[in-house]
Design a protein around this motif. Structure first.
Motif, short mmCIF file in Angstrom:
data_model
loop_
_atom_site.label_atom_id
_atom_site.label_comp_id
_atom_site.label_asym_id
_atom_site.label_seq_id
_atom_site.Cartn_x
_atom_site.Cartn_y
_atom_site.Cartn_z
N ALA A 75 1.02 -1.21 0.01
CA ALA A 75 -0.07 0.07 -0.10
C ALA A 75 0.86 1.19 -0.07
N SER A 76 1.99 1.23 0.59
CA SER A 76 2.90 2.26 0.81
C SER A 76 3.37 2.96 -0.82
N TYR A 77 3.34 2.05 -1.73
CA TYR A 77 3.84 2.28 -3.08
C TYR A 77 2.52 3.10 -3.62
N ALA A 78 1.21 2.98 -3.23
CA ALA A 78 0.09 3.89 -3.47
C ALA A 78 -0.14 3.66 -4.93
N PRO A 79 -0.37 2.27 -5.47
CA PRO A 79 -0.38 2.00 -6.89
C PRO A 79 -2.10 2.12 -7.21
N ASP A 80 -1.87 2.59 -8.62
CA ASP A 80 -3.27 2.85 -9.17
C ASP A 80 -3.85 1.45 -9.61
#
Length: 310
Positions: A75-80
């Motif tokens: 989640a920390s990579y904030a993926p679309d």
């Protein structure tokens, strides 16, 4: 678009490259932990990890996503979007829900036929005439999600597991690139819900399946030889010697009254073996400790075999 890519084997590498070529920002790559490989059993990086490191992309290798810390890291990579291609892990619902657009999967079959681990080989074994690749929106079920983009290809009479693998890998990258381009242009892809009928499961390959049983029809054994090239490679007992069989073909319109498994002809063109139905001609074989060779070279090493059936 921020993309997290998850994949492991060679099949997935073109898809990773397609993500980057389409203009997506690949913020992280997930792949299986390094595994022992080769005769020395040294830890080896997956092909996807090697490609990611070469491109300067951060690599993550969790054993699973059971730990909350591993899900938080994703989640920390904030993926679309998360793109999954032959990753080797089943993603739980909590992972599927992390990316804003969910998770896409590139699967090497025309769904719902051949859901599961070995769709390429199972299609050849079954005598399918057509295969392909589906770009699918992932759900909690195994390969059950709606199809977003599809590519098809004929299975040729001389296709092996290896040649079909390579063609589908390229088609998968093409389908993924189309899906990314259209989505990044603001289009909403129209999902096609999978049919309820026609579901087949492509169970993982087992080395024990590679043994050729001449009590079967020659055409079934030909398909097995093709499907299991280059892994795990078909094996057969031929005139008292265990051989690996790299290529073989069922002879059209040829039958024999000999016992299944009996060598009925041995020439430069191949070694013909009686089957319960039809005759199988072995054309490329490998002796224990040797390399793949043609029938002519094998008979040079075993002239008694040629004499026995002359």
């Amino acid at each position: 678009m921020r993309v997290v890519f998850a994949g492991t084997p060679d099949f997935a590498v073109p898809c990773l490259e397609a993500c980057r070529a389409a203009g997506a920002e690949v913020v992280a790559v997930y792949t299986q932990p390094d595994r022992p490989a080769g005769r020395g059993r040294k830890l080896a990086a997956s092909p996807v990890k090697t490609a990611a490191l070469a491109a300067g992309i951060p690599v993550e290798q969790p054993e699973s996503f059971k730990a909350e810390s591993d899900r938080d890291r994703l989640a920390s990579y904030a993926p679309d979007l998360m793109v999954v291609v032959a990753y080797g892990l089943i993603l739980p619902r909590k992972v599927l829900a992390i990316p804003r657009l969910g998770c896409w999967n590139v699967h090497a079959s025309l769904l719902p036929r051949w859901r599961g681990a070995a769709p390429i080989q199972r299609a050849i074994l079954a005598g399918d005439e057509v295969s392909g690749v589906d770009l699918m929106q992932m759900e909690a079920g195994l390969d059950t999600g709606p199809v977003l983009v599809e590519r098809r290809t004929a299975i040729e009479a001389n296709d092996t597991g290896g040649t079909l693998h390579d063609r589908l890998s390229a088609l998968g990258a093409d389908a993924l690139a189309e899906g990314l381009r259209r989505t990044m242009a603001g289009e909403t892809l129209t999902p096609r819900i999978q049919a309820e009928g026609g579901v087949e499961y492509a169970h993982k390959l087992d080395k024990a399946e590679a043994r050729l049983d001449f009590q079967l029809a020659a055409i079934a054994l030909e398909r097995k030889v093709r499907a299991f090239n280059p892994w795990p490679v078909a094996e057969a007992d031929v005139a008292g010697e265990r051989l690996r069989i790299w290529s073989a073909r069922a002879l059209d319109g040829v039958s024999s009254s000999a016992e299944p498994g009996q060598v009925i002809a041995a020439t430069r063109e191949g070694i013909d073996i009686a089957c319960a139905e039809g005759v199988l001609r072995l054309t490329s074989i490998q002796r224990p400790g040797g390399r793949p060779i043609g029938a002519a070279d094998y008979l040079n090493a075993r002239p008694e075999l040629k004499q026995a059936v002359s």
